[in-house]
Design a protein around this motif. Structure first.
Motif, PDB file in Angstrom:
ATOM      1  N   PHE A  99       0.817  -1.211   0.000  1.00  0.00           N
ATOM      2  CA  PHE A  99       0.000   0.000   0.000  1.00  0.00           C
ATOM      3  C   PHE A  99       0.850   1.260   0.000  1.00  0.00           C
ATOM      4  CE2 PHE A  99      -1.990   3.466   2.387  1.00  0.00           C
ATOM      5  CZ  PHE A  99      -3.040   3.743   1.521  1.00  0.00           C
ATOM      6  N   TYR A 100       1.926   1.269   0.793  1.00  0.00           N
ATOM      7  CA  TYR A 100       2.767   2.465   0.851  1.00  0.00           C
ATOM      8  C   TYR A 100       3.389   2.776  -0.503  1.00  0.00           C
ATOM      9  CZ  TYR A 100       2.697   3.775   5.761  1.00  0.00           C
ATOM     10  OH  TYR A 100       2.325   4.262   6.991  1.00  0.00           O
ATOM     11  N   GLY A 101       3.730   1.740  -1.270  1.00  0.00           N
ATOM     12  CA  GLY A 101       4.239   1.976  -2.607  1.00  0.00           C
ATOM     13  C   GLY A 101       3.203   2.654  -3.478  1.00  0.00           C
ATOM     14  N   SER A 102       1.967   2.176  -3.370  1.00  0.00           N
ATOM     15  CA  SER A 102       0.876   2.783  -4.129  1.00  0.00           C
ATOM     16  C   SER A 102       0.679   4.234  -3.722  1.00  0.00           C
ATOM     17  CB  SER A 102      -0.414   1.993  -3.895  1.00  0.00           C
ATOM     18  OG  SER A 102      -0.290   0.665  -4.354  1.00  0.00           O
ATOM     19  N   LEU A 103       0.687   4.494  -2.423  1.00  0.00           N
ATOM     20  CA  LEU A 103       0.458   5.847  -1.915  1.00  0.00           C
ATOM     21  C   LEU A 103       1.577   6.796  -2.329  1.00  0.00           C
ATOM     22  CD1 LEU A 103      -1.241   7.750  -0.106  1.00  0.00           C
ATOM     23  CD2 LEU A 103       0.186   7.000   1.821  1.00  0.00           C
ATOM     24  N   LEU A 104       2.818   6.362  -2.177  1.00  0.00           N
ATOM     25  CA  LEU A 104       3.951   7.238  -2.448  1.00  0.00           C
ATOM     26  C   LEU A 104       4.170   7.481  -3.938  1.00  0.00           C
ATOM     27  CD1 LEU A 104       6.458   5.986   0.278  1.00  0.00           C
ATOM     28  CD2 LEU A 104       4.962   7.975   0.335  1.00  0.00           C
ATOM     29  N   PHE A 105       3.644   6.619  -4.781  1.00  0.00           N
ATOM     30  CA  PHE A 105       3.666   6.872  -6.224  1.00  0.00           C
ATOM     31  C   PHE A 105       2.484   7.740  -6.634  1.00  0.00           C
ATOM     32  CE2 PHE A 105       6.641   4.298  -8.938  1.00  0.00           C
ATOM     33  CZ  PHE A 105       7.543   4.009  -7.924  1.00  0.00           C
ATOM     34  N   ALA A 106       1.368   7.594  -5.917  1.00  0.00           N
ATOM     35  CA  ALA A 106       0.159   8.350  -6.257  1.00  0.00           C
ATOM     36  C   ALA A 106       0.312   9.831  -5.908  1.00  0.00           C
ATOM     37  CB  ALA A 106      -1.060   7.766  -5.549  1.00  0.00           C
ATOM     38  N   ILE A 107       1.003  10.144  -4.809  1.00  0.00           N
ATOM     39  CA  ILE A 107       1.113  11.540  -4.361  1.00  0.00           C
ATOM     40  C   ILE A 107       1.768  12.438  -5.417  1.00  0.00           C
ATOM     41  CG2 ILE A 107       2.231  13.071  -2.688  1.00  0.00           C
ATOM     42  CD1 ILE A 107       1.663  10.951  -0.562  1.00  0.00           C
ATOM     43  N   PRO A 108       2.959  12.118  -5.948  1.00  0.00           N
ATOM     44  CA  PRO A 108       3.539  12.997  -6.979  1.00  0.00           C
ATOM     45  C   PRO A 108       2.689  13.048  -8.244  1.00  0.00           C
ATOM     46  CG  PRO A 108       4.843  10.998  -6.728  1.00  0.00           C
ATOM     47  CD  PRO A 108       3.894  11.027  -5.590  1.00  0.00           C
ATOM     48  N   THR A 109       2.004  11.952  -8.554  1.00  0.00           N
ATOM     49  CA  THR A 109       1.104  11.955  -9.716  1.00  0.00           C
ATOM     50  C   THR A 109      -0.012  12.967  -9.517  1.00  0.00           C
ATOM     51  OG1 THR A 109       1.564   9.603 -10.101  1.00  0.00           O
ATOM     52  CG2 THR A 109      -0.371  10.527 -11.185  1.00  0.00           C
ATOM     53  N   MET A 110      -0.575  13.002  -8.309  1.00  0.00           N
ATOM     54  CA  MET A 110      -1.623  13.970  -7.985  1.00  0.00           C
ATOM     55  C   MET A 110      -1.097  15.395  -8.085  1.00  0.00           C
ATOM     56  SD  MET A 110      -3.895  12.349  -4.858  1.00  0.00           S
ATOM     57  CE  MET A 110      -2.533  11.964  -3.764  1.00  0.00           C
ATOM     58  N   LEU A 111       0.077  15.627  -7.529  1.00  0.00           N
ATOM     59  CA  LEU A 111       0.645  16.976  -7.537  1.00  0.00           C
ATOM     60  C   LEU A 111       0.862  17.484  -8.960  1.00  0.00           C
ATOM     61  CD1 LEU A 111       3.269  16.657  -4.647  1.00  0.00           C
ATOM     62  CD2 LEU A 111       1.012  17.706  -4.553  1.00  0.00           C
ATOM     63  N   LEU A 112       1.398  16.617  -9.814  1.00  0.00           N
ATOM     64  CA  LEU A 112       1.622  17.010 -11.205  1.00  0.00           C
ATOM     65  C   LEU A 112       0.303  17.309 -11.921  1.00  0.00           C
ATOM     66  CD1 LEU A 112       4.405  14.437 -12.209  1.00  0.00           C
ATOM     67  CD2 LEU A 112       4.676  16.913 -11.936  1.00  0.00           C
TER      68      LEU A 112
END
Length: 268
Positions: A99-112
């Motif tokens: 889950f943490y991998g999913s979350l930490l990849f999703a955050i920069p995607t959201m920011l961009l």
């Protein structure tokens, strides 16, 4: 519990292509329910306020799902690199995510995405904190049905026993229902976030609160987790997820204090 939700016998003219049965797996079913619920909430909260079209919202959610899938698999690989180098097929398919991998990849995607579409980053992150809780709850229910993310052996009153051969958990052994612990944790966080939302002190507060609350709760749930193949940073003391949780609390706590002080100074 029930990894396979139901099967439908395929017509003869399709069975040669798709197999004898159309199978709906519980994990995938609940993930889809979570995604639909998350998109619905996101649409209600943002479409009118920011003028986002359904197409833009759907594209955003698709990007997040892709980032979450890739991140979950990347972190899964690094939990046991030698195993997945020898068995690369273990990374393919829907089974096995961090889950943490999913979350930490999703955050920069959201920011961009937010910056590209000129959306208020902190306000959107607050919305996504609620969305993440909604999707995650359904995901953990799916975990329970599939038997993944299982707990250590326990003969207490709340123990669960998995008997379906398709379950990923050890069969016929009383275990801590860690999946349900996670569901309870996430629902509690969701309630807390909704309470904070009524008296929000600064933009970004919901998202940072979510990160810290989940990280702390996840560290506790980890104590009762039994799928030790995830590995440890310090053997039998600090798991990978607990280590990441510690980093998340420190970073999120720093920004929480920074934004809180900035808002406090602006009021004065």
């Amino acid at each position: 519990m029930h990894p396979t939700l139901f099967k439908i016998k395929m017509p003869e003219f399709l069975s040669g292509i798709f197999g004898d049965y159309f199978t709906v797996h519980s994990y995938g079913f609940f993930i889809v329910l979570g995604a639909i619920s998350g998109v619905t909430y996101l649409t209600i909260k943002t479409r009118k306020k920011y003028g986002l079209s359904f197409e833009t919202i759907n594209n955003f959610f698709l990007l997040i799902l892709i980032a979450a899938f890739v991140g979950g698999k990347v972190f899964l690989f690094f939990e046991n690199p030698s195993h997945y180098i020898d068995h690369p097929k273990g990374l393919i398919g829907g089974k096995g995510f961090v889950f943490y991998g999913s979350l930490l990849f999703a955050i920069p995607t959201m920011l961009l995405f937010f910056r590209k579409h000129k959306l208020p980053v902190l306000e959107m992150l607050d919305v996504m904190a609620i969305v993440t809780c909604i999707v995650h709850v359904f995901g953990r229910i799916g975990c329970f049905m599939a038997g993944c993310c299982y707990g250590i052996e326990w003969h207490g009153p709340l123990s669960v026993i998995f008997r379906d051969d398709e379950c990923l958990a050890p069969l016929n052994t009383p275990l801590h229902p860690t999946q349900l612990y996670s569901v309870s944790l996430i629902l509690t966080i969701l309630i807390v976030l909704l309470i904070i939302q009524r008296r929000q002190a600064f933009k970004g507060q919901l998202f940072l609160s979510y990160l810290m609350l989940y990280a702390i709760g996840r560290s506790v749930v980890e104590i009762f987790r039994g799928d030790v193949s995830r590995g440890y940073v310090i053997d039998n003391f600090l798991s990978h997820s607990q280590f990441i949780s510690l980093l998340v609390v420190v970073v999120a706590g720093y920004f929480y204090w920074k934004f809180y002080q900035k808002n406090r100074n602006s009021i004065q």
